[in-house]
Every structure is written in C-alpha cells, then in structure tokens.
Design a protein around this motif. Sequence first.
Motif, short mmCIF file in Angstrom:
data_model
loop_
_atom_site.label_atom_id
_atom_site.label_comp_id
_atom_site.label_asym_id
_atom_site.label_seq_id
_atom_site.Cartn_x
_atom_site.Cartn_y
_atom_site.Cartn_z
N VAL A 1 68.76 26.56 -45.33
CA VAL A 1 67.50 26.49 -45.84
C VAL A 1 66.74 27.65 -44.84
CG1 VAL A 1 65.33 25.06 -45.60
CG2 VAL A 1 67.51 24.28 -46.55
N ALA A 2 67.00 27.39 -43.54
CA ALA A 2 66.28 28.11 -42.74
C ALA A 2 66.36 29.70 -43.09
CB ALA A 2 66.70 27.98 -41.22
N ARG B 1 60.22 35.15 -46.59
CA ARG B 1 59.31 35.68 -46.11
C ARG B 1 59.16 37.14 -45.70
NH1 ARG B 1 60.27 31.37 -41.82
NH2 ARG B 1 59.52 29.38 -42.75
N LYS C 1 64.42 30.72 -46.19
CA LYS C 1 63.01 30.80 -45.77
C LYS C 1 62.87 32.28 -45.27
CE LYS C 1 61.66 26.04 -45.35
NZ LYS C 1 61.35 24.77 -44.56
N ASP C 2 63.70 32.31 -44.14
CA ASP C 2 63.36 33.82 -43.43
C ASP C 2 63.69 35.03 -44.40
OD1 ASP C 2 62.96 32.64 -41.20
OD2 ASP C 2 65.01 32.83 -40.42
#
Length: 54
Positions: free
Chosen positions: A45-46, A53, A49-50
Amino acid sequence: MWGEHGFVGRHYDVLDVWREYARDVRGFALPCDHYLPEERPDEVVAALKDFFRS
C-alpha cells in the motif's frame, strides 16, 4: 515490486530486465515470496501510494 524470495527475485535482476523495455524503471524487492499483497500488505500500500503521488 517483486518478492525477493520468489522465483523472479531469486533468478533475475528484475530492474535490468525491465530496462530493456522502458526508460524510467524503478522498483524494489520485498522480503517475501510470490503473494506480495498477502505477505506484506502495508509495504505494498505504501509503495502504491508513493507511485501514484509521483
């Protein structure tokens, strides 16, 4: 992302393989096998997201 303990992580230099097909290649291995979302959900998930973005 790929699992460093899975087949791909053990047998290939993943980024080098993908650089044959694309210019902007980024990624990393997670300390798991084949099913990344099940084995390392927080890291997946991290990373997603990165990615979205940027």
